[in-house]
Design an enzyme around this catalytic site. Structure first.
Site, short mmCIF file in Angstrom:
data_model
loop_
_atom_site.label_atom_id
_atom_site.label_comp_id
_atom_site.label_asym_id
_atom_site.label_seq_id
_atom_site.Cartn_x
_atom_site.Cartn_y
_atom_site.Cartn_z
N TYR A 1 0.82 -1.23 0.00
CA TYR A 1 0.00 0.00 0.00
C TYR A 1 0.84 1.27 0.00
O TYR A 1 2.03 1.23 0.16
CB TYR A 1 -1.10 -0.02 1.05
CG TYR A 1 -0.81 -0.04 2.54
CD1 TYR A 1 0.39 0.34 3.10
CD2 TYR A 1 -1.85 -0.41 3.40
CE1 TYR A 1 0.56 0.34 4.48
CE2 TYR A 1 -1.69 -0.41 4.78
CZ TYR A 1 -0.48 -0.03 5.31
OH TYR A 1 -0.31 -0.02 6.67
N GLU A 2 0.17 2.36 -0.28
CA GLU A 2 0.83 3.68 -0.44
C GLU A 2 1.87 3.63 -1.57
O GLU A 2 2.92 4.27 -1.52
CB GLU A 2 1.46 4.11 0.88
CG GLU A 2 1.69 5.61 1.04
CD GLU A 2 0.42 6.43 0.88
OE1 GLU A 2 -0.62 6.05 1.45
OE2 GLU A 2 0.48 7.43 0.15
#
Lengths: 568, 568
Positions: B427-428
């Site tokens: 994620y990110e």
């Protein structure tokens, strides 16, 4: 993309890399001709694709559990085990006299790998039983063999190994389970054993435990340990499963993965057992089968890697996302997705090749009793176990990464490969212990077995120079550097060796992988094998240098911190 | 061994390695004196040890779940979030005008890391809210700031980020959620968003969503995306949470880990929202906060690594097994257990140092608006994110291995670290995307920012030569090799760069780690920092060579297989 058995890879490796022809040339394995082998692999592959692979998710979603003291297995596992047994795959390597197929370990390794790829938690049941069959074949009395082997081989009964106790894990010699002579040729076994894979099930008439325990007054340590066969149900006069023995499953472990495999805490309360092998010979009996069991777990790692690779590949060939650098319009055209998939493929292939090299050496030991093959098998076993399972973990981790966010969501199944395979670096001797075994016990020959392998790799590299000068040079150099570190290591004390053991083992595997890929490229010039070999030799083989730097670094830095500084 | 906040490590790094004094010398952060910083870290550390760490297992055992459309959080999480907010830790970096502490990102990074180590799934809630606070500070109108910021900072309300849609993951520009002008200064938002961390909870009065969506007729791709603030409950006339907005949680993901953090599928059905920033400025607004959010996730990786390290260390200092090569009688005296623990410690420290170097550059950018600091922050951010999270995964994996069989059993908690941290490489922005960002966007300056870092590392190595000649030479050489590869890479097209991006990023981190350890050794001669530095530089730094071989290998091998050959 459902699992597809990589039968072509096995036959290619058999024919061009590991030399199965040497095994077939022996009297013992003369029946395992290429035609037979291919037919066997095709049939086993079909079972794995059609019957076993569909069970993989069910084991995770509906774990084995304990119900009023009885293990209830995952949906479909009963039918899966039956299908495996009926195909003859439990007894694939077992003595034909008792119903086995008597096939080489090389073929067995391939079949076991396919079953692992299809459903690791179920495959552990036949793997455990295979180990028990082997132990009984070598060490049990004829009466026990006649009674138990046909049942185990046919799949009517299953087998387990009971070594570990809470205070005796890696240090098996610390175990304290007791055996007392009943005076009638049987023994009363008392104690608790933990981490008993497939310690019970609800689909066979009996579960037979091989239990390590001590007789009264036995010496401390491993020398005082004997081996006992302790069935859940005592055989009746007809040799069928009869009344219950005094043993039970106390609980199942709640594990990170492998939920379809019941990992039992077993309690023995004066349970009736029969000694297998001589008094005090328990560890020796275990060691006989250790090579095969360790190779079997290495194959589990390779299988999990193959399963995770195929799963990720299927996703990458389907998922559309972003502007790609290639032309399929799916994420496989992103350079880094390709880098991951190529790494997964090249590593899995290398680990598979190492496992099969080891299996050939085991078969040649069985068939010829040649000391050279024996020391080669002994040397390759810890490498096959540790590298196969490390690669299983790494490839499964990359499989999650290829899936992006979907990899962290359980529904895709990518995470399950990583969770399931996690234990393989731990059980059957942690990979740290495999590495210690490699640099200590397996180097007691002064490095002769290792040197023979380096000679072989370098001769093959020399022969490949005219075709692939750069790849051949890279493999030759890597082998030579490994040879130097090996010679250095043999001159060190154990503490120094142990401080570098894990990176040394991996460097050894890296070089073997280079050798395997180079041989594959030579036999598939311009084809996929050559392309994958180029990737491996250019990108992955160089790791051996930094690994050898670690292996070579001595013990000083490892022991520099005091326990107080650690805890500060 | 319960979690112990490594406050001394942060202050040592602040004082001797990353130069927090430069930050304190600015007018903006003049209040963050060493005394204040140490007091802040000590207080936050105490909260993490006493209140947050005890929640870690509860989140895993009693996951957040959906009950009649409402998210029910794990036991104790409500109290945990309240304690975090009351300590001021949600608003640690926020504008004091709205109730924030206004502390530097460097201190924030340390505090967030401690919270991550204590309980990653809970820490994600304040991390998300911090990101929203930052976005609103930079881009929202005064009216919105006045209404929302005090509530977010005080912990009365929480914030989320809504970017991803099923067909728009890494390729955010493909999103299709719609926003229509209501003609009264508000917008009607319609669409489905997935992977919304902490998309709802049952312990704050409101949950405020920052949602990316398109206005009618907006251009395709990222340029047509605007940002909207869409609260779960519409504020009433007093600014309190009022009637429900037309949005809902459709479902929660069933994840490999991070079970305490509800990952929501959100449905917006004409939900009322307010535009933040200009029309079409959604991606730009997101990019403002991207550096900090990515650094935040990198810090999660470091935190998880620290937690897993301490957990494994506690086990190793307690567990007795086998004859050891040292003298404590526990497994920490086995060479390979020590090798693992030293690796875990040295890697965690290097990743922490990189995160803090990045944070200092962000603070200097904030405080001075100096373009040199800005490009340094931009360069270090993807490295801090990817290396921090890779190390988080690797260290947590080693943590399991140190535990042996107990590592695979969930009760010990070792496996949870590995399962929880797994998502951080995804994620990110996946770590592959971080690496692409590094070798493409962050090299658009022709490598100037990178070259300044190499100059700095080499100057420091020169200065260290008289004290530690071998270590200094190793770091100097590594930096120089990295410089050469960087120059080579800048001359390549994007496809070639991307094929080597991930190993290049890791090599960069390896060299930065060498620099950080060398500086630490210089300031703790004969102490634990020097000992750990020796381990890192001798054993782990050499990996940069094989990584650079991969980085340097071009795209040919990566693209050699056709999709058909892949699938064959």
């Amino acid at each position: 993309m459902p699992y597809r058995a990589p039968v072509d890879d096995y036959t290619f490796l058999f024919d061009h890399v590991v030399g199965l022809d040497q095994v077939v040339a022996t009297e013992r394995f003369a029946d395992a001709t290429p035609d037979v082998t291919t037919a066997i692999l095709t049939e086993a592959g079909k079972l794995c694709e059609d019957v076993i692979a569909p069970l993989q998710r069910a084991g995770d979603l509906h774990p084995a559990h304990l119900e009023n003291g009885v293990v209830r297995t995952s949906p479909g596992y009963a039918e899966g085990y039956k299908a495996i047994a009926e195909g003859g795959w439990v007894g694939i390597a077992a003595d034909p006299e008792y119903g086995g197929m008597g096939l080489p370990m090389t073929v067995t390794t391939a079949v076991n790998e396919m079953m692992s790829a299809a459903c690791l938690s179920l495959q552990l049941a036949p793997l455990m039983t295979q180990g028990q069959i082997e132990a009984l074949e070598h060490h049990a009395s004829d009466a026990i063999k006649d009674l138990y082997l046909p049942k185990l081989i046919s799949g009517e009964w299953t087998g387990t190994m009971n070594l570990t106790e809470p205070q005796a894990g890696s240090d098996v010699g610390a175990l304290s389970s007791k055996a007392e002579d009943n005076g009638d040729g049987t023994y009363a076994i008392t104690g608790q054993k933990i981490y008993i894979s497939w310690g019970d099930n609800d689909f066979t008439d009996n579960v037979c435990h091989l239990v390590l325990a001590r007789l009264p007054g036995a010496p401390v340590g491993t020398k005082g340990i004997s081996l006992f066969l302790v069935p859940r149900n005592l055989p009746d006069d007809n040799g069928n499963a009869g009344v219950a023995n005094t043993l039970k499953v106390v609980s199942l472990e709640h594990k990170m993965g492998l939920h379809g495999s019941p990992t039992c805490v077993m309690q023995y309360d004066g349970a009736k057992g029969w000694m297998v092998g001589p008094e005090g010979g328990g560890m020796a009996a275990m060691f006989t089968m250790m090579n095969n069991a360790r190779l079997g777990v290495g194959g589990q790692g390779v299988g999990a890697a193959e399963g995770a690779y195929q799963h990720a590949l299927g996703y990458a060939l389907d998922r559309k996302q972003g502007k790609t650098e290639g032309d399929t319009g799916t994420i496989i055209d992103h350079a880094d997705v390709r880098r991951m998939l190529m790494t997964m493929r090249a590593e899995t292939y290398a680990a598979r090749g190492i496992a099969l090299m080891c299996a050939v050496a085991i078969d040649m030991t069985t068939a010829t009793d040649d000391a050279t093959w024996k020391s080669r098998a002994a040397l390759l076993t810890p490498i096959a176990k540790a590298f196969g399972t490390d690669i299983g973990n790494e490839v499964a981790g990359m499989g999650i990464q290829v899936h992006g966010g979907m990899g962290f969501v359980e529904e895709t199944g990518a995470a399950q490969y990583a969770r399931d395979v996690r234990v393989t670096t731990i059980y059957e001797g942690t990979n740290g212990i495999q590495a210690m075994d490699l640099v200590a016990r397996k180097m007691m020959d002064g490095g002769e077995a290792a040197a023979r392998i380096f000679d072989e790799i370098e001769a093959a590299a020399e022969a490949a120079r005219s075709t692939f000068p750069k790849m051949a040079e890279a493999v030759w150099q890597a082998s030579e550097t490994l040879r130097e570190t090996t010679e250095w290591m043999i001159a060190q004390n154990h503490r120094v060796r142990f401080a570098g053991a894990v990176p040394y083992l991996r460097a050894f595997a890296r070089v073997l992988g280079g050798h395997i890929h180079l041989a594959s490229a030579l036999n598939d010039q311009g084809g996929a094998h050559e392309k994958v070999a180029r990737f491996y030799i250019q990108r992955l083989l160089p790791e051996h240098d930094s690994l050898l730097a670690q292996a070579h670094a001595g013990d000083y830095d490892v022991y520099a911190l005091t326990p107080e500084e650690f805890a500060a």
